[in-house]
Design an enzyme around this catalytic site. Structure first.
Site, PDB file in Angstrom:
ATOM      1  N   GLY A  72      68.347  52.359 -12.865  1.00  0.00           N
ATOM      2  CA  GLY A  72      67.264  53.335 -12.726  1.00  0.00           C
ATOM      3  C   GLY A  72      67.746  54.677 -12.200  1.00  0.00           C
ATOM      4  O   GLY A  72      67.329  55.738 -12.685  1.00  0.00           O
ATOM      5  N   THR A  73      68.644  54.642 -11.226  1.00  0.00           N
ATOM      6  CA  THR A  73      69.104  55.893 -10.613  1.00  0.00           C
ATOM      7  C   THR A  73      69.817  56.757 -11.651  1.00  0.00           C
ATOM      8  O   THR A  73      69.547  57.960 -11.752  1.00  0.00           O
ATOM      9  CB  THR A  73      70.042  55.578  -9.422  1.00  0.00           C
ATOM     10  OG1 THR A  73      69.283  54.808  -8.472  1.00  0.00           O
ATOM     11  CG2 THR A  73      70.560  56.842  -8.765  1.00  0.00           C
ATOM     12  N   ASN A 151      56.765  52.749  -6.184  1.00  0.00           N
ATOM     13  CA  ASN A 151      57.491  51.599  -5.640  1.00  0.00           C
ATOM     14  C   ASN A 151      57.070  51.207  -4.231  1.00  0.00           C
ATOM     15  O   ASN A 151      57.370  50.112  -3.783  1.00  0.00           O
ATOM     16  CB  ASN A 151      59.002  51.862  -5.666  1.00  0.00           C
ATOM     17  CG  ASN A 151      59.369  53.200  -5.071  1.00  0.00           C
ATOM     18  OD1 ASN A 151      58.867  54.235  -5.498  1.00  0.00           O
ATOM     19  ND2 ASN A 151      60.236  53.190  -4.087  1.00  0.00           N
ATOM     20  N   GLN A 179      59.530  50.412 -11.820  1.00  0.00           N
ATOM     21  CA  GLN A 179      58.725  49.322 -11.242  1.00  0.00           C
ATOM     22  C   GLN A 179      57.769  48.700 -12.255  1.00  0.00           C
ATOM     23  O   GLN A 179      57.210  47.635 -11.997  1.00  0.00           O
ATOM     24  CB  GLN A 179      57.903  49.852 -10.044  1.00  0.00           C
ATOM     25  CG  GLN A 179      58.737  50.218  -8.841  1.00  0.00           C
ATOM     26  CD  GLN A 179      59.378  49.001  -8.155  1.00  0.00           C
ATOM     27  OE1 GLN A 179      58.915  47.865  -8.300  1.00  0.00           O
ATOM     28  NE2 GLN A 179      60.435  49.234  -7.412  1.00  0.00           N
ATOM     29  N   SER A 199      65.156  49.805 -15.178  1.00  0.00           N
ATOM     30  CA  SER A 199      66.262  49.149 -14.479  1.00  0.00           C
ATOM     31  C   SER A 199      66.117  47.634 -14.576  1.00  0.00           C
ATOM     32  O   SER A 199      65.066  47.078 -14.218  1.00  0.00           O
ATOM     33  CB  SER A 199      66.221  49.581 -13.011  1.00  0.00           C
ATOM     34  OG  SER A 199      67.180  48.876 -12.274  1.00  0.00           O
ATOM     35  N   ALA A 200      67.177  46.953 -15.040  1.00  0.00           N
ATOM     36  CA  ALA A 200      67.089  45.521 -15.332  1.00  0.00           C
ATOM     37  C   ALA A 200      66.770  44.647 -14.118  1.00  0.00           C
ATOM     38  O   ALA A 200      66.045  43.658 -14.230  1.00  0.00           O
ATOM     39  CB  ALA A 200      68.400  45.057 -15.962  1.00  0.00           C
ATOM     40  N   HIS A 201      67.327  45.000 -12.942  1.00  0.00           N
ATOM     41  CA  HIS A 201      67.178  44.063 -11.821  1.00  0.00           C
ATOM     42  C   HIS A 201      65.765  44.012 -11.250  1.00  0.00           C
ATOM     43  O   HIS A 201      65.454  43.187 -10.411  1.00  0.00           O
ATOM     44  CB  HIS A 201      68.224  44.350 -10.726  1.00  0.00           C
ATOM     45  CG  HIS A 201      67.961  45.553  -9.883  1.00  0.00           C
ATOM     46  ND1 HIS A 201      67.454  45.463  -8.606  1.00  0.00           N
ATOM     47  CD2 HIS A 201      68.164  46.867 -10.105  1.00  0.00           C
ATOM     48  CE1 HIS A 201      67.369  46.681  -8.081  1.00  0.00           C
ATOM     49  NE2 HIS A 201      67.794  47.547  -8.975  1.00  0.00           N
ATOM     50  N   CYS A 324      65.065  51.304  -0.642  1.00  0.00           N
ATOM     51  CA  CYS A 324      65.995  52.435  -0.636  1.00  0.00           C
ATOM     52  C   CYS A 324      65.757  53.315   0.576  1.00  0.00           C
ATOM     53  O   CYS A 324      66.527  54.213   0.867  1.00  0.00           O
ATOM     54  CB  CYS A 324      65.824  53.250  -1.904  1.00  0.00           C
ATOM     55  SG  CYS A 324      65.765  52.241  -3.368  1.00  0.00           S
TER      56      CYS A 324
HETATM   57  N1  PLP Z   1      62.985  54.407  -9.414  1.00  0.00           N
HETATM   58  C1  PLP Z   1      62.162  53.572  -8.767  1.00  0.00           C
HETATM   59  C2  PLP Z   1      60.692  53.786  -8.857  1.00  0.00           C
HETATM   60  C3  PLP Z   1      62.678  52.508  -8.016  1.00  0.00           C
HETATM   61  O1  PLP Z   1      61.848  51.683  -7.364  1.00  0.00           O
HETATM   62  C4  PLP Z   1      64.086  52.335  -7.945  1.00  0.00           C
HETATM   63  C5  PLP Z   1      64.662  51.256  -7.105  1.00  0.00           C
HETATM   64  O2  PLP Z   1      64.052  50.765  -6.196  1.00  0.00           O
HETATM   65  C6  PLP Z   1      64.900  53.219  -8.668  1.00  0.00           C
HETATM   66  C7  PLP Z   1      64.325  54.242  -9.386  1.00  0.00           C
HETATM   67  C8  PLP Z   1      66.398  53.048  -8.674  1.00  0.00           C
HETATM   68  O3  PLP Z   1      66.760  52.012  -9.541  1.00  0.00           O
HETATM   69  P1  PLP Z   1      68.207  51.298  -9.433  1.00  0.00           P
HETATM   70  O4  PLP Z   1      68.161  50.406  -8.249  1.00  0.00           O
HETATM   71  O5  PLP Z   1      68.345  50.535 -10.709  1.00  0.00           O
HETATM   72  O6  PLP Z   1      69.208  52.385  -9.335  1.00  0.00           O
END
Ligand code: PLP
Length: 376
Positions: A72-73, A151, A179, A199-201, A324
């Site tokens: 996701g990032t 999130n 999410q 994001s897969a996880h 995070c």
């Molecule tokens: N965007 C949202 C809304 C998220 O909740 C998160 C992770 O918690 C991310 C982005 C980041 O995703 P990743 O953990 O795959 O980098």
């Protein structure tokens, strides 16, 4: 960990066991680099192609609109910087105050480089209203990014309406759907959006894999330079095992979407009614339209972090704000943005339920909260 209750599914999820089995075969046996022409690479190459098709079908996209990333990032960074670095600096970017830091800190970096970023304020439920976007957008706006579901408090945004406003002003529209993908129905064509991060996880895939949806015809530039993978737009040898795992996990979730949503909603209702029965005084954040199972609760006068640690000692994993954010010991930017009183915000926890939680888990969570908050 048999008796451990995991209720932090917004932070990450348990891996889908079928998807893990398939993943393993691409680590141990079919480990060829998909860019190579020989026999050992044929199965991985085909698997990446099929995974792209499968993911596209799950969100109503075409397969050539799916680009694999590390999560996701990266998808968020790519969407925003891949546009900004090639745009006229007289143009501006609009995002919201309640985005994930993958978006907010990308915007901060861009501001330091001289770009102009405007921030939309949510209402008290965390909704970014079309009226709020109308009040800030101009024909100088090049890019609008509003998350599909928050999130920390779970609020689902009116993406289709926001996207229509962005397009009226010839701006691109991106949504961070990290999410939401695999948890609620998403059809990118119906929403009309240009870019979507995932994001897969967060949907029972493996960590370190994700994708960016880029609508055909959208002007997008490479953000990670190197080889010619992903149609010359995202360099680096593909994480074949992670990609295959992601596609399988997403497909399995989508096949059970209605059932999972109903089940998780039922657990959510049960938890809230048990808390009420126990006489716990709480405020539910996020409004009426929230992600199934994502429950942000404020207990005025209590400390969310202390609750988290007591729950941990009782074998239950929950969160305060977002995972995070837990290292930054200040009130979350989301709770601040919805104008929650600081004392109330401090007593906030996030319980995020998933398809693997059970009624027994809910009883344990409710009993433990009652022990911590009343019967201590
Ligand atoms: N965007 C949202 C809304 C998220 O909740 C998160 C992770 O918690 C991310 C982005 C980041 O995703 P990743 O953990 O795959 O980098």
């Amino acid at each position: 960990m048999k008796h451990y209750v995991y209720a932090d599914n917004a932070a990450t999820t348990e891996i889908d066991i079928g998807a893990f089995d398939i993943m393993k075969s691409f680590l141990l046996n079919n480990y060829g680099n998909p860019s190579q022409p020989y026999l050992l690479s044929r199965t991985p190459k085909k698997a990446v192609k099929e995974a792209r098709q499968c993911i596209a079908e799950c969100i109503g996209a075409n397969s050539d609109e799916i680009f694999f990333t590390s999560g996701g990032t990266e998808s968020d960074n790519w969407a925003i910087k891949g546009t900004a670095f090639f745009m006229d600096k007289n143009k501006n970017i609009i995002t919201s105050e309640i985005e994930h830091h993958a978006i907010l800190n990308s915007c901060l970096s861009l501001e330091k480089m001289g770009y102009s970023v405007l921030y939309l304020q949510p209402d008290k439920n965390g909704v970014i209203t079309p009226k709020e976007l109308e009040s800030k957008i101009t024909n100088q706006t090049k890019f609008v990014s509003v998350m599909l579901a928050n999130n920390e408090i779970g609020t689902i945004q009116p993406i289709k309406e926001l996207c229509e406003i962005a397009h009226k002003h010839n701006a691109l529209f991106h949504t961070d759907a990290v999410q939401a993908v695999g948890h609620i129905n998403i059809d990118v064509k119906d929403l009309g959006i240009d870019l979507l991060s995932s994001s897969a996880h967060k949907f029972n895939g493996a960590k370190g894999t994700g994708f960016l949806y880029i609508k055909n015809g959208t002007e997008m530039h490479s953000f990670i330079d190197g080889g010619s993978q992903e149609s010359d737009l995202r360099a680096g040898t593909e994480n074949v095992a992670g990609i295959v795992c992601m596609a399988t996990a997403l497909k399995n979730n989508i096949l059970q979407l209605d059932k999972n949503q109903k089940y998780v909603k039922k657990l959510e209702t049960k938890l809230l009614s048990l808390l009420e029965k126990d006489g716990l005084n709480y405020i539910r954040n996020g409004g009426e339209n929230t992600l199934p199972g994502l429950i942000s609760l404020s207990f005025p006068g209590f400390d969310g972090e202390a609750i988290l640690h007591c729950m941990d000692l009782m074998g239950i994993a929950i969160s305060t704000g977002s995972a995070c954010d837990s290292k930054r010991k200040k009130v979350s930017h989301v709770l601040k943005a919805i104008n929650l009183d600081e004392k109330v915000a401090k007593g906030t926890i996030r319980i995020s339920l998933g398809k693997n939680n059970t009624e027994e888990h809910i009883e344990r969570i409710a009993n433990s909260l009652a022990k911590i908050l009343i019967k201590q």
